[in-house]
Design an enzyme around this catalytic site. Structure first.
Site, short mmCIF file in Angstrom:
data_model
loop_
_atom_site.label_atom_id
_atom_site.label_comp_id
_atom_site.label_asym_id
_atom_site.label_seq_id
_atom_site.Cartn_x
_atom_site.Cartn_y
_atom_site.Cartn_z
CG HIS A 53 56.26 7.97 33.36
ND1 HIS A 53 56.84 6.78 33.02
CD2 HIS A 53 57.27 8.79 33.77
CE1 HIS A 53 58.15 6.88 33.21
NE2 HIS A 53 58.43 8.07 33.66
CG HIS A 80 60.87 9.56 38.11
ND1 HIS A 80 59.68 8.87 38.15
CD2 HIS A 80 61.20 9.66 36.80
CE1 HIS A 80 59.31 8.56 36.91
NE2 HIS A 80 60.21 9.03 36.06
CD GLU A 98 65.06 16.78 33.17
OE1 GLU A 98 65.73 17.15 34.14
OE2 GLU A 98 65.50 16.63 32.02
CG ASP A 99 59.61 16.29 32.57
OD1 ASP A 99 60.64 16.80 32.09
OD2 ASP A 99 59.32 15.09 32.44
CG ASP A 155 62.22 6.96 34.17
OD1 ASP A 155 61.05 7.25 33.86
OD2 ASP A 155 63.22 7.55 33.72
CG ASP A 183 69.80 -25.53 24.06
OD1 ASP A 183 69.68 -25.06 22.91
OD2 ASP A 183 70.83 -25.44 24.74
MN MN Z 1 60.31 9.24 33.93
#
Ligand code: MN
Length: 712
Positions: A48, A72, A76-77, A139, A260
């Protein structure tokens, strides 16, 4: 998944000065940090961030953005910390990663769809560096591309809704149309699968039955431009399913009537060529009225420039045309980022490669819809705003510098009027605390509370200020009324006349009043005196008075509570002011001076200021303390103290004052010599007795030379 060397090569292809070593280290760091984590698709999680970095590289962004893309999700993870990132990659990268992390965190806080516009602004306000927003959008784009692997239907729905409401419009606002189109289309697929299928099926059918209509139209347009002598590049495409669907909804037409669905683009070298190409088109094909727009002459607020027109094309079908220069095209496709790409080849001074970031920010700040300008004054635009959540997750936009009181009034004026305290992110804070982006604000209310006039000193929103003022005004009027009633009653009683409401009603027009209460209010304000009311009702009283009127003397102030106006219950700062010259305290003999339009100021009976009112007896008012309740406010007494200049002297004084429960609110050294300190001490006390106790206790100490009440 993009390989390490592919990513590095693609960055180097447009930025020869890219920091190859840092890119490689970031790649490896992210891979190690995410370790064996897996995506919903079953791919290693690490794929990712690498794909996000790839999306950013395709936009030709700077190395810092690419590295931020790789890192990024690490804070957080994974176990990685911001400090790790700062150590290994420097402060700039750490700051960018932190920004993206914070954006991801607020995402989880609220049901944003109801308040999409505020949420978009919050995202913008929190992305202090525009690269934070670019990484966040990349992201989201990759998460949308892999949305189908998320098993939980509700979660898919939520993410798609959020993309449609928040992120696609943000991509559009910063002018990155490719991202906007793709985000919208992926979200459309999830949110309205039936519509998506029917639009794409119909498009397939048209394509198969008409053959290569687009190719034929392109060929025709090319030919006419060449014949007209314009060097032009012509491209064409189908509109995206979502934009077709939107048009069907908006114009309430079926697919059959929607002709159109193709858009063509003519790219030329110069602005003049745009108008020449337009001339050729309008000369060869019939114009569809109402479709012509010249965004070259008047660009859109986000910097977009092009000429739009609609004609009945060579295949007898309505087609849409955009005419623009190659540079305008880059800008339309890649946003202001394109300016940077364009300038890359040209020799420019160091640092200019970030100029587009600044330009973009400028455009963001000014790219408001007209109705937004109406909604917020220019001063309250989102760059000057702060966005806060209620405990339920509702989002409120407030001007920069807003406090919990502003927040409370933004929620509801009753919440504002009743607020007694506030919690920010779970911690009790003073009501004057400045709010920050993303704060969760919890307002504590009490039915007994009323707005304080002092709030006006720190609130910043017009609404809060107006509510407080309105309340203070109505309170003030009540205060003036009750004060006026006392004054009138006192005057009548003193002079021996009977006071009836009926009699007052008869003279209302003399005082330009409609009701008796109005009359009381103007007397309380000091516009008229009690005697003037008396004389209006009993004209004969004026003569009687000549003997009776004497300036208020000490003797007369003893006249007793019958004649005195009790000042209890009158809120200081409204109808009653305690004079700063003498600091009167409960228990002291006091007198009121009616100040026109300002109510009454209270002085001690021996205050020197009173001399200047000696020849205006009508302004003197007997007042008396009426104290004893639990809610008596504190009053400030000021002492003039002469202290020996020796170690521990100040400590002794504060101990003595504290022992008698006096609270020192201010201390000022007026003069110092080798032997003495001369100072002024302000002490909060409930009445004169407490202050005289303190004075006696001070005199009893060895270090204190003398103590007096300070006057004037
Ligand atoms: Mn992410």
């Amino acid at each position: 998944m993009i390989r390490q060397y592919e990513l590095v090569e693609s960055v180097k292809s447009y930025d020869t000065g890219a920091d190859e070593d840092a890119l490689n280290r970031a790649y490896v760091f992210s891979m190690k940090a995410h370790g064996s984590q897996l995506r919903a698709s079953g791919d290693p999680y690490f794929s990712h961030p690498v794909e996000v970095a790839g999306i950013l590289a395709k936009m030709k962004l700077d190395t810092a953005s690419i590295i931020t893309g790789l890192l990024h999700d690490t804070v957080e993870d994974t176990v990685a910390t911001l400090a790790d990132i700062s150590d290994l990659f420097g402060d700039e990268i750490a700051r960018l990663v932190d920004g993206v992390t914070k954006l991801s965190q607020i995402e989880l806080q609220s049901d944003q769809s109801r308040q999409a516009e505020n949420f978009r602004k919050l995202v913008l306000a929190m992305s202090e560096d525009i690269r934070v927003l670019l990484v966040k959008l990349a992201d989201r784009l990759h998460n949308m591309r892999t949305l189908k692997y998320v098993k939980d239907e509700e979660k898919r729905q939520r993410i798609a809704r959020e993309t449609m409401d928040i992120y696609a419009p943000l991509a559009e606002r910063i002018g990155i149309r490719d991202w906007k189109d793709e985000l919208e289309d992926l979200a459309f697929r999830q949110l309205n699968p039936d519509a998506h299928v029917s639009v794409t099926t119909r498009l397939d059918f048209l394509r198969s039955s008409g053959g290569d209509v687009i190719g034929r139209v392109i060929e025709d347009l090319r030919k006419t431009q060449a014949e007209g002598g314009v060097k032009a590049e012509v491209t064409g495409r189908e509109k995206t399913p979502y934009s077709i669907w939107r048009k069907m909804q908006k114009n309430n037409v079926g697919f059959e009537q929607l002709s159109d669905i193709m858009a063509f683009r003519i790219a030329v070298d110069s602005d003049q060529d745009c108008y020449r190409a337009l001339g050729v088109i309008h000369n060869c094909y019939r114009v569809v009225p109402g479709r012509f727009k010249d965004y070259i002459s008047i660009p859109k607020p986000n910097g977009y420039r092009s000429i739009h027109t609609g004609v009945i094309g060579p295949e007898n079908q309505r087609i849409e045309l955009q005419i623009r220069t190659h540079e305008m095209h880059e800008v339309a496709e890649y946003g202001v980022a394109a300016h940077w790409v364009y300038k890359q080849g040209r020799p420019e001074t160091e640092g200019t490669q970030y100029r587009w970031l600044r330009q973009l920010l400028e455009i963001l700040e000014h790219a408001a819809e007209p109705e937004e300008f109406l909604e917020h004054t220019k001063l309250e635009m989102f760059s000057d705003q702060v966005f806060c959540f209620s405990p339920k997750g509702d989002l409120y936009a407030l001007p920069h510098g807003a406090t919990p009181v502003d927040f409370a009034y933004a929620v509801h004026s009753e919440v504002g009027n009743r607020c007694v305290g506030s919690k920010i992110n779970g911690r009790i804070v003073p009501l004057r605390t400045e709010l920050h982006n993303g704060d969760q604000v919890d307002i504590i209310t009490s039915k007994a509370q009323t707005p304080s006039p002092t709030w006006e000193n720190f609130v910043v929103t017009g609404k809060a200020r107006a509510c407080i003022r309105r309340f203070v005004r109505s309170q003030q009027r009540d205060q003036y009324m009750s004060l006026g009633r006392e004054i009138v009653a006192k005057t009548f009683r003193q002079e021996g006349y009977e006071l009836t409401e009926k009699a007052l009603k008869g003279v209302l027009k003399n005082f330009d009043c409609d009701q008796v209460d109005d009359l009381y209010a103007v007397v309380g304000e000091g516009q008229y005196t009690g005697r003037e009311v008396l004389w209006a009702v009993f004209p004969g009283a004026r003569k009687d008075r000549s003997q009776k009127v004497v300036p208020l003397t000490k003797a007369r102030s003893k006249a007793g509570k019958d004649h005195a106006v009790p000042i209890r219950g009158l809120i200081p700062g409204m109808a009653v002011h305690f004079a700063g010259c003498c600091h009167p305290l409960p228990g002291e003999r006091i007198v009121g001076i009616v100040a026109t339009g300002k109510g009454v100021s209270i002085h001690t009976i021996d205050c020197e200021t009173l001399e200047s009112f000696a020849d205006a007896p009508e302004r003197w008012l007997d007042v008396s303390w009426d104290v004893g309740g639990n809610d008596d406010p504190f009053h400030v007494g000021r002492l003039h103290v002469l202290v020996n200049n020796e170690p521990g002297a100040l400590g002794t004084i504060s101990t003595v004052i504290g022992r008698d429960s006096g609270n020192i609110t201010n201390l000022k050294i007026v003069h110092r010599s080798i032997d003495f300190f001369e100072m002024l001490i302000d002490i909060e006390v409930t009445d004169i007795k407490q202050l005289t106790d303190i004075m006696a206790a001070l005199r009893a100490t060895r270090v204190v030379n003398s103590v007096d009440r300070a006057r004037g």
